[in-house]
Design an enzyme around this catalytic site. Structure first.
Site, mmCIF file in Angstrom:
data_model
loop_
_atom_site.group_PDB
_atom_site.id
_atom_site.type_symbol
_atom_site.label_atom_id
_atom_site.label_comp_id
_atom_site.label_asym_id
_atom_site.label_seq_id
_atom_site.Cartn_x
_atom_site.Cartn_y
_atom_site.Cartn_z
ATOM 1 N N CYS A 136 0.818 -1.223 0.000
ATOM 2 C CA CYS A 136 0.000 0.000 0.000
ATOM 3 C C CYS A 136 0.849 1.270 0.000
ATOM 4 O O CYS A 136 0.346 2.346 -0.284
ATOM 5 C CB CYS A 136 -0.971 -0.009 1.172
ATOM 6 S SG CYS A 136 -2.189 -1.313 0.973
ATOM 7 N N HIS A 180 -3.231 7.180 1.868
ATOM 8 C CA HIS A 180 -3.605 5.872 1.333
ATOM 9 C C HIS A 180 -5.008 5.545 1.853
ATOM 10 O O HIS A 180 -5.332 5.785 3.006
ATOM 11 C CB HIS A 180 -2.601 4.815 1.786
ATOM 12 C CG HIS A 180 -3.072 3.426 1.512
ATOM 13 N ND1 HIS A 180 -3.453 3.018 0.255
ATOM 14 C CD2 HIS A 180 -3.259 2.370 2.333
ATOM 15 C CE1 HIS A 180 -3.846 1.754 0.311
ATOM 16 N NE2 HIS A 180 -3.744 1.338 1.560
ATOM 17 N N ASN A 187 -9.955 -0.236 -1.045
ATOM 18 C CA ASN A 187 -8.497 -0.182 -1.010
ATOM 19 C C ASN A 187 -7.939 -0.809 -2.289
ATOM 20 O O ASN A 187 -8.007 -2.020 -2.464
ATOM 21 C CB ASN A 187 -7.995 -0.927 0.233
ATOM 22 C CG ASN A 187 -6.476 -0.892 0.376
ATOM 23 O OD1 ASN A 187 -5.772 -0.444 -0.524
ATOM 24 N ND2 ASN A 187 -5.992 -1.379 1.496
HETATM 25 N N1 ACO Z 1 -18.933 -7.723 8.696
HETATM 26 C C1 ACO Z 1 -19.300 -7.913 9.980
HETATM 27 N N2 ACO Z 1 -18.445 -8.225 10.949
HETATM 28 C C2 ACO Z 1 -17.151 -8.328 10.601
HETATM 29 C C3 ACO Z 1 -16.683 -8.141 9.301
HETATM 30 C C4 ACO Z 1 -17.646 -7.827 8.306
HETATM 31 N N3 ACO Z 1 -17.310 -7.628 7.025
HETATM 32 N N4 ACO Z 1 -15.349 -8.293 9.270
HETATM 33 C C5 ACO Z 1 -14.971 -8.567 10.524
HETATM 34 N N5 ACO Z 1 -16.055 -8.611 11.340
HETATM 35 C C6 ACO Z 1 -16.123 -8.886 12.745
HETATM 36 C C7 ACO Z 1 -14.889 -9.618 13.233
HETATM 37 O O1 ACO Z 1 -15.014 -11.000 12.971
HETATM 38 C C8 ACO Z 1 -14.909 -9.298 14.711
HETATM 39 O O2 ACO Z 1 -15.813 -10.140 15.350
HETATM 40 P P1 ACO Z 1 -15.411 -10.791 16.780
HETATM 41 O O3 ACO Z 1 -15.275 -9.607 17.697
HETATM 42 O O4 ACO Z 1 -16.590 -11.665 17.052
HETATM 43 O O5 ACO Z 1 -14.116 -11.504 16.534
HETATM 44 C C9 ACO Z 1 -15.502 -7.882 14.764
HETATM 45 O O6 ACO Z 1 -16.143 -7.678 13.487
HETATM 46 C C10 ACO Z 1 -14.473 -6.782 14.937
HETATM 47 O O7 ACO Z 1 -13.342 -7.117 14.139
HETATM 48 P P2 ACO Z 1 -12.062 -6.209 14.093
HETATM 49 O O8 ACO Z 1 -11.035 -6.884 13.236
HETATM 50 O O9 ACO Z 1 -11.690 -5.762 15.447
HETATM 51 O O10 ACO Z 1 -12.661 -4.965 13.302
HETATM 52 P P3 ACO Z 1 -11.975 -3.591 13.090
HETATM 53 O O11 ACO Z 1 -12.803 -2.527 13.666
HETATM 54 O O12 ACO Z 1 -10.507 -3.618 13.437
HETATM 55 O O13 ACO Z 1 -12.070 -3.444 11.490
HETATM 56 C C11 ACO Z 1 -10.603 -3.657 9.605
HETATM 57 C C12 ACO Z 1 -11.439 -4.399 10.655
HETATM 58 C C13 ACO Z 1 -11.545 -2.824 8.776
HETATM 59 C C14 ACO Z 1 -9.876 -4.668 8.718
HETATM 60 C C15 ACO Z 1 -9.572 -2.741 10.315
HETATM 61 O O14 ACO Z 1 -8.924 -3.480 11.301
HETATM 62 C C16 ACO Z 1 -8.532 -2.154 9.388
HETATM 63 O O15 ACO Z 1 -8.830 -1.316 8.570
HETATM 64 N N6 ACO Z 1 -7.248 -2.515 9.556
HETATM 65 C C17 ACO Z 1 -6.135 -1.884 8.841
HETATM 66 C C18 ACO Z 1 -6.129 -2.189 7.371
HETATM 67 C C19 ACO Z 1 -4.899 -1.569 6.748
HETATM 68 O O16 ACO Z 1 -4.573 -0.419 6.931
HETATM 69 N N7 ACO Z 1 -4.150 -2.367 5.997
HETATM 70 C C20 ACO Z 1 -2.915 -1.888 5.423
HETATM 71 C C21 ACO Z 1 -3.004 -1.747 3.995
HETATM 72 S S1 ACO Z 1 -3.432 -3.243 3.143
HETATM 73 C C22 ACO Z 1 -2.024 -3.760 2.258
HETATM 74 O O17 ACO Z 1 -0.932 -3.295 2.426
HETATM 75 C C23 ACO Z 1 -2.205 -4.888 1.274
#
Ligand code: ACO
Length: 328
Positions: free
Chosen positions: A112, A253, A283
């Site tokens: 990214c 990003h 993304n």
């Molecule tokens: N719909 C409903 N629930 C979901 C979904 C979904 N699509 N996806 C995950 N959940 C659930 C999880 O299973 C979890 O349930 P649990 O508590 O029973 O285990 C709950 O929602 C919360 O999950 P978290 O992972 O804590 O959710 P979070 O608020 O962190 O959001 C996300 C997840 C969007 C992926 C976030 O963590 C994020 O954006 N992370 C950073 C991404 C990033 O910057 N990546 C770098 C670039 S990518 C690259 O380089 C290729």
């Protein structure tokens, strides 16, 4: 000293739209969850073709805007984590498809942060005085490595390509003026695609174990991304004596709206001065930052003389910040 100016910018988003309702139809998720946790409403998918096709279309739009032909390009740098194949490089395929017969080029893997890594690299070739027209492209067909049965991953990514043309600046104080980049390979555990390379060559087992898809520990990445993007943005402002009043736009990003908001907060910028298109594209990895530049320039919101702070965080971990004074 010669400075590299961005003299044209182009973006290509494939036609097919996947909205959040689509995921509601087969995954345990909701439009409301996706919008509040990520800011994404829809993303684009390339149904036929590969990353090079996204890159070629973005490159054509960029060259048309500048009014030059592919034979005028000296160098093509492509940031991607979804190359068409291991070799030859996607840059080679783009050079051929585009007809850029006077260009050499190479791919660069920075996930990214790939576009910022590539911009930093491209700028050196201009600053050295050896090259006059460098095409820097961020393109990723993330749908090729996305597990659409995993709700944690499926909703996040989209396909896209975007490019900038770098040329020597005609005026002092305009162009890509500073860049800071970081790499911390301990981030591999939290964000990777382990299958297909020399460590885990493709076998039935790697396919069965879903090793050819993105793996992400979202929570772990979120925590470091928030700090990394904000810290590097503040550092690039400090190094260039920029106050929040001086910054026309943060160009972050587009991985998660909450990471974008918290970076803007730390910089003291209101959201009107933050480029955002994650709602429409999700993304797209290396394409997010140049796609924002293309859209904001295209509709007149980005103007000559605007000070921009570009910031990214991604797999590696990779992260970086770039200071650009817009020159067109
Ligand atoms: N719909 C409903 N629930 C979901 C979904 C979904 N699509 N996806 C995950 N959940 C659930 C999880 O299973 C979890 O349930 P649990 O508590 O029973 O285990 C709950 O929602 C919360 O999950 P978290 O992972 O804590 O959710 P979070 O608020 O962190 O959001 C996300 C997840 C969007 C992926 C976030 O963590 C994020 O954006 N992370 C950073 C991404 C990033 O910057 N990546 C770098 C670039 S990518 C690259 O380089 C290729």
């Amino acid at each position: 000293m010669i400075t590299a100016a961005i003299t044209a910018v182009g973006h290509y988003a494939p036609d097919k739209v996947l909205d959040n309702k689509y995921f509601e139809s087969y995954l345990d998720t909701t439009d409301e969850w996706i919008v509040t946790r990520t800011g994404i409403r829809e993303r684009r998918i390339l149904e036929e073709g590969a990353t090079s096709d996204l890159a070629v279309e973005a490159a054509r739009r960029t060259l048309d805007q500048r009014g030059i032909g592919p034979e005028d390009i000296d160098l093509i740098i492509i940031a991607t984590v979804t190359p068409d194949m291991f070799f030859p490089s996607t840059a080679a395929l783009v050079q051929h498809k585009l007809g850029a017969k006077n260009a050499w080029g190479f791919d660069l893997s920075g996930a990214c942060s790939g576009f910022l890594y590539a911009l930093t690299t491209g700028m050196q070739f201009i600053e050295s005085g050896r090259y006059r027209r460098v095409l820097v492209i961020g393109a990723d067909k993330m749908s090729a490595i996305t597990d659409y049965s995993d709700r944690n991953i499926a909703i996040l990514f989209g396909d896209g390509g975007a490019a900038v043309l770098l040329e020597p600046s005609e005026e002092e104080g305009y162009g890509v003026l500073d860049a800071i980049n970081f790499l911390d390979g301990s981030g591999m555990e939290a964000l990777h695609m382990k299958g297909g390379g020399s460590w885990n060559p493709p076998t039935h087992d790697t396919v069965d174990n879903k090793m050819h898809y993105i793996y992400q520990d979202g929570r772990a990445v979120f925590k470091v991304a928030v700090v990394g993007m904000a810290d590097v943005s503040l550092e690039i402002m400090r190094r260039n004596n920029l106050t929040s009043e001086d910054v026309a736009y943060l160009v972050p990003h587009q991985a998660n709206m909450r990471i974008i908001q918290s970076t803007a907060d730390r910089m003291g910028l209101p959201m009107e001065r933050v480029m955002v298109n994650i709602d429409r594209y999700g993304n797209t990895t290396a394409a997010t930052i140049p796609s924002c530049l293309a859209e904001y320039y295209g509709d007149g919101r980005l103007k000559r003389g605007d000070n921009l702070v570009l910031a990214a965080f991604g797999a590696g971990y990779t992260w970086g910040g770039t200071y650009v004074r817009w020159s067109i």
